[in-house]
Write a protein that holds these residues in place. Structure first.
Motif, PDB file in Angstrom:
ATOM      1  N   PRO A   1       0.824  -1.212   0.000  1.00 10.94           N
ATOM      2  CA  PRO A   1       0.000   0.000   0.000  1.00 10.94           C
ATOM      3  C   PRO A   1       0.855   1.258   0.000  1.00 10.94           C
TER       4      PRO A   1
ATOM      5  N   LEU B   1      -8.048  10.035  -2.736  1.00  9.44           N
ATOM      6  CA  LEU B   1      -8.943   8.925  -3.012  1.00  9.44           C
ATOM      7  C   LEU B   1      -9.837   9.376  -4.155  1.00  9.44           C
TER       8      LEU B   1
ATOM      9  N   CYS C   1      -2.699   8.355  -6.240  1.00  7.98           N
ATOM     10  CA  CYS C   1      -3.968   7.737  -5.867  1.00  7.98           C
ATOM     11  C   CYS C   1      -3.783   6.805  -4.680  1.00  7.98           C
ATOM     12  N   ALA C   2      -4.632   7.004  -3.655  1.00 12.24           N
ATOM     13  CA  ALA C   2      -4.553   6.170  -2.454  1.00 12.24           C
ATOM     14  C   ALA C   2      -5.599   5.065  -2.434  1.00 12.24           C
ATOM     15  N   GLY C   3      -6.598   5.160  -3.300  1.00 16.39           N
ATOM     16  CA  GLY C   3      -7.640   4.137  -3.311  1.00 16.39           C
ATOM     17  C   GLY C   3      -8.819   4.591  -4.134  1.00 16.39           C
TER      18      GLY C   3
ATOM     19  N   VAL D   1      -3.840  -0.095  -5.873  1.00 18.77           N
ATOM     20  CA  VAL D   1      -4.424   0.508  -4.670  1.00 18.77           C
ATOM     21  C   VAL D   1      -5.710  -0.239  -4.331  1.00 18.77           C
ATOM     22  N   PRO D   2      -6.213  -0.099  -3.114  1.00 15.02           N
ATOM     23  CA  PRO D   2      -7.456  -0.793  -2.742  1.00 15.02           C
ATOM     24  C   PRO D   2      -8.660  -0.275  -3.523  1.00 15.02           C
ATOM     25  N   LEU D   3      -9.587  -1.176  -3.786  1.00 16.26           N
ATOM     26  CA  LEU D   3     -10.835  -0.853  -4.481  1.00 16.26           C
ATOM     27  C   LEU D   3     -12.008  -1.211  -3.578  1.00 16.26           C
TER      28      LEU D   3
ATOM     29  N   ARG E   1      -6.752  -6.129  -4.422  1.00 15.78           N
ATOM     30  CA  ARG E   1      -7.229  -5.826  -3.071  1.00 15.78           C
ATOM     31  C   ARG E   1      -8.545  -5.090  -3.202  1.00 15.78           C
ATOM     32  N   SER E   2      -9.637  -5.725  -2.789  1.00 17.81           N
ATOM     33  CA  SER E   2     -10.937  -5.083  -2.944  1.00 17.81           C
ATOM     34  C   SER E   2     -11.917  -5.602  -1.905  1.00 17.81           C
TER      35      SER E   2
END
Length: 230
Positions: free
Chosen positions: A7, A71, A94-96, A182-184, A209-210
Motif C-alpha cells: 500500500p 482517493l 492515488c490512495a484508493g 491501490v485498494p478498491l 485488493r478489494s
C-alpha cells in the motif's frame, strides 16, 4: 493467489468524486460527503461538463495538482472513470478507489445502462425535456424520479450530449483491473438492473485488493449517503 501490492504510505488529503451520467455534484456530495468527513479528508465533487468523459478526466487532474494524494470515486460511469484514472496514475497520487454501482466493463455495446442513456438522449431531442421527465417519472420510484427530474432539468440541454458521450465510453476490463495497485471499495445493489451486480462482482474478483458491500435500491433511495458510508 491474488497479487498483493504494497500500500501507498502517502496520506490522502481529498476524496474526489464523479457523478453518474445525468447526475451532478449535488448528488455525489450527498452520497460521499459523510464518508469524506468520517475519513477526515476534503470532498471534491466534480460537475459534469459538455464533454462529459474528457471533462471529468480534466477535473481529476486539477484536483490531484492541488492535493498531495487523493482517493477517487464515483457513481456508475463516474466509478469507471475514477478507476480508469487510478489505473493510469503514474505519479503515486492515488490512495484508493470508491466505486459505486459500476455499469459495465470494456465496451458498452451490450450494457443496459448505455442503451438507456441513448434512449433518453433520443427522447429528449424528439419529445423535449418535460415529456421525457414525465415518462421517466411514470416508471420510476418516487425518489429516483425526483432526483433525475432535478438533475436533468439543471443540466439540460447539455445532458443530451453527456448521455451519448457516456454510452460510447469503454470502461476498464477485468484484465486491466488486475493491475490495480491501490485498494478498491465497491458498493452495488443486487436489485438494480441498470447497474448489474455481476459487474461489481467481476471488478471485485479482478482487483488484487478489494471489498464489495451489497445494498438495496430502496435503502439508497432513502439515504444517498449509504453509497459512501458502505
Amino acid at each position: 493467489m491474488p497479487r498483493m501490492d504494497r500500500p501507498s504510505t502517502r496520506t490522502p488529503t481529498a476524496l474526489v468524486v464523479i457523478p453518474g451520467t445525468g447526475s451532478d455534484a449535488d448528488h455525489v456530495t450527498r452520497a460521499f460527503g459523510h464518508a469524506a468527513a468520517m475519513l477526515g479528508v476534503e470532498l471534491v465533487a466534480l460537475e459534469p461538463t459538455p464533454d462529459l468523459v474528457a471533462g471529468h478526466r480534466r477535473g481529476l487532474e486539477r484536483a490531484t495538482v492541488e492535493h498531495d494524494s487523493v482517493l477517487v470515486g464515483g457513481v456508475s460511469i463516474g466509478a469507471a472513470i475514477a478507476l480508469e484514472w487510478a489505473l493510469t496514475d503514474t505519479g503515486d497520487r492515488c490512495a484508493g478507489v470508491f466505486a459505486a454501482l459500476p455499469a459495465w466493463s470494456g465496451d458498452a455495446d451490450s450494457a443496459l445502462a448505455a442503451a438507456s442513456a441513448r434512449a433518453t438522449a433520443d427522447a429528449m431531442e424528439r419529445d423535449g425535456l418535460d415529456a421525457t421527465v414525465a415518462a421517466m417519472a411514470a416508471s420510476s420510484p418516487d425518489w429516483l424520479a425526483a432526483e433525475l427530474s432535478r438533475s436533468w432539468g439543471r443540466l439540460h440541454p447539455e445532458v443530451i450530449g453527456q448521455l451519448r458521450d457516456a454510452a460510447d465510453y469503454s470502461a476498464p476490463t477485468p484484465e486491466q483491473i488486475a493491475r490495480l495497485t491501490v485498494p478498491l471499495a465497491l458498493v452495488a445493489a443486487p436489485d438494480d438492473a441498470i447497474h448489474p451486480i455481476a459487474v461489481a462482482r467481476t471488478w471485485h474478483d479482478a482487483a488484487p485488493r478489494s471489498s464489495l458491500v451489497e445494498v438495496t435500491l430502496e435503502g439508497w433511495g432513502r439515504d444517498p449517503a449509504l453509497l459512501g458510508d458502505s
